[in-house]
Design an enzyme around this catalytic site. Sequence first.
Site, short mmCIF file in Angstrom:
data_model
loop_
_atom_site.label_atom_id
_atom_site.label_comp_id
_atom_site.label_asym_id
_atom_site.label_seq_id
_atom_site.Cartn_x
_atom_site.Cartn_y
_atom_site.Cartn_z
N HIS A 33 64.83 -62.54 -43.89
CA HIS A 33 63.58 -63.32 -43.89
C HIS A 33 63.09 -63.55 -45.32
CE1 HIS A 33 59.53 -64.38 -42.16
NE2 HIS A 33 59.18 -64.04 -43.39
N GLU A 34 63.04 -62.47 -46.09
CA GLU A 34 62.56 -62.58 -47.48
C GLU A 34 63.53 -63.39 -48.35
OE1 GLU A 34 59.53 -61.86 -47.91
OE2 GLU A 34 59.40 -60.84 -45.98
N HIS B 263 62.85 -67.08 -47.98
CA HIS B 263 61.78 -67.49 -48.90
C HIS B 263 62.35 -67.68 -50.31
CE1 HIS B 263 58.39 -67.00 -46.20
NE2 HIS B 263 58.69 -65.74 -45.96
#
Length: 156
Positions: free
Chosen positions: A67-68, A71
């Site tokens: 998820h990170e 980003h």
Amino acid sequence: MENEELQQWVEKVSLQYFNKPFLHKATFNSRLKATGGRYFTTSHNIEISPHQLQAFGKEETEKIIKHELCHYHLHLLNRGYRHRDQDFKQLLAYVGGSRYCNTLPERGASKQAPYRYVLQCTDCNQQYYRKRRMDTSKYRCGKCRGKLLIKQLDKR
């Protein structure tokens, strides 16, 4: 697990799922309790909650890392890196990252705290339970518009 191991793990996941290197810093932050991780747009560093690793294991933590990294890579490519952006949603689904992290067991217990106060109407005896103390002079009974009295149920 130490920060060095986390750094290697994030670099490995980045190459394996994104085919791009992770060139910045990944660290644990024990203050993260309501979130699994965070990405900093200014420094491009990533922080991961060690509590998620302890509570849910490596599989869930890897989903947080993905998820990170979504980003991270989208931001560096000047594409939509925010949660609401379509680019982010598509890449997250493609790599198998988690949209939300699991609630930590100790945080979920605190949300289920018992009521501490009861407001009682002086006219109709209607009771309203509250977790927080409130100023009864500003409110009236919703049933009959009578005056409310506050009583504390237990002391912590």
